[in-house]
Enzyme design. Structure first.
Site, PDB file in Angstrom:
ATOM      1  N   HIS A 111      31.466 -86.205 -88.336  1.00 61.02           N
ATOM      2  CA  HIS A 111      31.656 -87.300 -89.295  1.00 61.02           C
ATOM      3  C   HIS A 111      32.907 -87.093 -90.136  1.00 61.02           C
ATOM      4  O   HIS A 111      33.298 -85.961 -90.439  1.00 61.02           O
ATOM      5  CB  HIS A 111      30.414 -87.527 -90.165  1.00 61.02           C
ATOM      6  CG  HIS A 111      30.019 -86.378 -91.040  1.00 61.02           C
ATOM      7  ND1 HIS A 111      30.522 -86.196 -92.304  1.00 61.02           N
ATOM      8  CD2 HIS A 111      29.136 -85.364 -90.845  1.00 61.02           C
ATOM      9  CE1 HIS A 111      29.966 -85.120 -92.856  1.00 61.02           C
ATOM     10  NE2 HIS A 111      29.126 -84.596 -91.994  1.00 61.02           N
ATOM     11  N   ASP A 133      33.523 -88.437 -93.224  1.00 57.06           N
ATOM     12  CA  ASP A 133      33.378 -88.483 -94.680  1.00 57.06           C
ATOM     13  C   ASP A 133      32.924 -87.153 -95.254  1.00 57.06           C
ATOM     14  O   ASP A 133      32.380 -86.295 -94.551  1.00 57.06           O
ATOM     15  CB  ASP A 133      32.429 -89.601 -95.095  1.00 57.06           C
ATOM     16  CG  ASP A 133      31.029 -89.427 -94.519  1.00 57.06           C
ATOM     17  OD1 ASP A 133      30.902 -88.969 -93.364  1.00 57.06           O
ATOM     18  OD2 ASP A 133      30.052 -89.745 -95.227  1.00 57.06           O
ATOM     19  N   ASP A 187      31.923 -79.034 -93.743  1.00 59.04           N
ATOM     20  CA  ASP A 187      31.091 -80.224 -93.558  1.00 59.04           C
ATOM     21  C   ASP A 187      31.926 -81.486 -93.711  1.00 59.04           C
ATOM     22  O   ASP A 187      32.077 -81.993 -94.807  1.00 59.04           O
ATOM     23  CB  ASP A 187      29.959 -80.203 -94.584  1.00 59.04           C
ATOM     24  CG  ASP A 187      28.959 -81.304 -94.406  1.00 59.04           C
ATOM     25  OD1 ASP A 187      28.960 -81.934 -93.340  1.00 59.04           O
ATOM     26  OD2 ASP A 187      28.180 -81.556 -95.344  1.00 59.04           O
ATOM     27  N   GLU A 210      28.222 -90.654 -92.944  1.00 62.43           N
ATOM     28  CA  GLU A 210      27.074 -89.770 -92.713  1.00 62.43           C
ATOM     29  C   GLU A 210      26.439 -89.298 -94.019  1.00 62.43           C
ATOM     30  O   GLU A 210      25.216 -89.203 -94.124  1.00 62.43           O
ATOM     31  CB  GLU A 210      27.514 -88.556 -91.879  1.00 62.43           C
ATOM     32  CG  GLU A 210      26.373 -87.659 -91.404  1.00 62.43           C
ATOM     33  CD  GLU A 210      25.984 -86.558 -92.382  1.00 62.43           C
ATOM     34  OE1 GLU A 210      24.941 -85.915 -92.185  1.00 62.43           O
ATOM     35  OE2 GLU A 210      26.740 -86.344 -93.364  1.00 62.43           O
ATOM     36  N   ASP A 253      25.772 -82.657 -82.208  1.00 60.86           N
ATOM     37  CA  ASP A 253      26.235 -82.970 -83.556  1.00 60.86           C
ATOM     38  C   ASP A 253      26.249 -81.676 -84.367  1.00 60.86           C
ATOM     39  O   ASP A 253      25.931 -80.598 -83.861  1.00 60.86           O
ATOM     40  CB  ASP A 253      25.300 -84.012 -84.188  1.00 60.86           C
ATOM     41  CG  ASP A 253      25.895 -84.689 -85.421  1.00 60.86           C
ATOM     42  OD1 ASP A 253      27.077 -84.460 -85.730  1.00 60.86           O
ATOM     43  OD2 ASP A 253      25.167 -85.451 -86.089  1.00 60.86           O
ATOM     44  N   HIS A 296      28.981 -78.872 -99.886  1.00 60.88           N
ATOM     45  CA  HIS A 296      28.325 -79.693-100.919  1.00 60.88           C
ATOM     46  C   HIS A 296      28.374 -78.980-102.267  1.00 60.88           C
ATOM     47  O   HIS A 296      27.869 -79.511-103.254  1.00 60.88           O
ATOM     48  CB  HIS A 296      26.870 -80.043-100.566  1.00 60.88           C
ATOM     49  CG  HIS A 296      26.732 -81.077 -99.516  1.00 60.88           C
ATOM     50  ND1 HIS A 296      25.740 -82.031 -99.527  1.00 60.88           N
ATOM     51  CD2 HIS A 296      27.444 -81.331 -98.398  1.00 60.88           C
ATOM     52  CE1 HIS A 296      25.851 -82.810 -98.469  1.00 60.88           C
ATOM     53  NE2 HIS A 296      26.891 -82.398 -97.765  1.00 60.88           N
TER      54      HIS A 296
END
Length: 489
Positions: free
Chosen positions: A121, A123, A156, A190, A217, A461
């Site tokens: 992904h 984003d 990520d 995502e 994934d 994150h």
């Protein structure tokens, strides 16, 4: 006296037979690791890490409030892909979905073979403004310092995007021709559910009657010294992921002045409900993914650990008890209960009329959103509390086979790139875009070719997200070899 001796001998015989049974199972608890030989290390273009740095600098943030969505940054990323990977852009078919998500198709020579789908992904999550000063380097600077690339998305999940694109560009440059078709799916949302990206792509593929041999994934990774009893690196392939539901609890009672409180207030009622939920957790179970995890790693453990895992039906309570001791282990063996939001009150001397709270549940395979909601109702058992399901929900995924072509190919590829690492199936506790692809494949796997350890496990994150250059380069090698292994025969 003789009868006592007979009983004692009988008990000793039973104990001896039991011990022999345990040892027999342990000695026959054979390794499931492959004897793959390392392949010649692929030379990676030095410019690749600079390309990765450029990708990190583009602020493709998925904000919680859609009003804050910056389409210009996503357009920059579209231009970045087009300009940086000209062979992919010109030689592969490309479709765009909702302006910013991509689906590339590399048509294979044998259309009787089911295609593979590689996902990532575009984003990233926002960087909290108040935390900017705690970052050692600019979170969108893409700086390369001491062979480490810094910034939001390094783990990520721009590592997946750039790793796949770099490997494709290399293969195209070398004139590689796949027998099996390859789809590359890049979603742009995502981090906020994937409804405009991955979900739309998956529905399109379903309408085109595409059935994938396997889907790969993000989700698993190579963990370092994070599994008790194992010193080696362990590559964890997610064969399932937990479901997701948030339940909003609310209640309304008569308020008033804080100097004359009733026996129970709205806050009391709701707080008691949350306490009940926390004091009555969902039962711990060894779900199929964790059973596979045990079967693959148990034989690699010291004898005592190996004995326990070789006889998991006997030592089930002991095993789940060990997992329950840590937050990460507990998440693997039960549906978790996490109060995340509590709202009530506006002034210190006013008893509020209402109170509401949000409880997030991550659902283990075998449970469903319905069974979770029913259990919550039964535990709370209070008609004064209204329970409403949140907007974003996801059932636990299907459990993918470890006997499939896809899993075996992943295992083989990992062993070729990381010959000293162990490989095991795993349950992914978070949500990934791959759940949208259940409609086109039974074999969905989740793995990123990155190393996770105590130093960086909280960085994605979180603060100071970063990745060693060597991990990035190995990610290119991993996708390059996976494509060859998956599509050459």
């Amino acid at each position: 006296m003789k009868s006592f001796k007979k009983v004692l001998l009988l008990l000793l015989s039973i104990v001896l037979i039991f011990v022999i049974y345990l040892v027999f199972n342990t000695l026959n608890f054979k390794t499931k690791q492959l004897n793959s030989h390392p392949i010649e290390v692929l030379e990676v273009n030095p410019s690749s890490k600079e390309n990765f740095s450029k990708a990190i600098k583009i602020k493709t943030i998925s904000p919680e409030n859609t009003i804050d969505f910056d389409s210009i940054q996503f357009q920059h990323f579209t231009n970045f892909l087009k300009n940086t990977y000209p062979l992919v852009d010109s030689l592969l078919e490309r479709k765009m979905f909702n302006s910013f998500s991509f689906l590339y198709k590399w048509k294979g020579s044998d259309l009787s073979l089911k295609p593979i789908i590689l996902m990532a992904h575009l984003d990233v999550v926002p960087v909290i403004k108040e935390n900017r000063t705690s970052w050692k380097h600019d979170p969108f600077g893409g700086e390369i310092i001491n062979n480490t690339i810094w910034g939001r998305g390094t783990i990520d999940n721009k590592i997946g995007v750039v790793g796949i694109m770099e490997s494709l560009e290399l293969l195209l440059k070398d004139g590689f021709l796949p027998k099996r078709s390859i789809y590359i799916a890049f979603g742009h949302d995502e981090e906020i559910g994937g409804l405009n990206g991955a979900s739309t792509i998956a529905q399109y593929l379903k309408e085109e009657n595409i059935e994938a041999e396997f889907v790969l994934d993000e989700g698993g990774s190579i963990v370092q010294k994070l599994i008790p009893g194992i010193q080696k690196d362990v590559a964890l392939i997610g064969i399932a992921e937990k479901g997701f539901v948030s339940l909003e609890l609310s209640t309304s009672l008569e308020g008033g002045h804080s100097s004359m409180p009733e026996r129970e207030t709205a806050i009391d009622v709701l707080s008691n409900a949350i306490v009940k939920l926390k004091q009555n957790p969902f039962p711990a179970v060894i779900s199929p993914p964790i059973e596979e995890f045990i079967d693959n790693l148990g034989p690699e453990m010291p004898f005592v650990n190996k004995l326990v895992f070789a006889n998991k039906s006997i030592f089930k309570s002991l095993i789940t008890g060990i997992y329950e001791e840590s937050a990460s282990g507990n998440a693997l063996v039960r549906t978790t209960t996490s109060p995340t939001i509590f709202n009530s009150g506006v002034k210190d001397n006013i008893i509020p009329l209402t109170a509401s709270a949000v409880i997030n549940f991550r659902i283990i395979p075998g449970e469903t959103i319905a069974t979770v909601t029913n259990r919550v109702n039964q535990i709370i058992n209070d008609e004064r509390i209204t329970i409403k399901t949140g907007a974003f929900v996801s059932e636990p995924s299907k459990v993918s086979s470890t006997g499939s072509f896809g899993y075996k190919t992943l295992h083989k590829t990992i062993s070729e790139i990381y010959p000293s690492a162990l490989v095991a199936p795993y349950l992914v506790v978070g949500a990934t875009d791959s759940r949208h692809f259940n409609v086109i494949s039974d074999n969905i796997y989740r793995f990123s070719s990155i190393k996770i350890n105590k130093e960086n496990i909280k960085s994605f994150h979180g603060l100071n997200e970063r990745l060693p250059v060597s991990d990035f380069e190995n990610s290119i090698r991993f996708y390059h070899q996976l494509i060859k292994n998956s599509t050459s025969k």
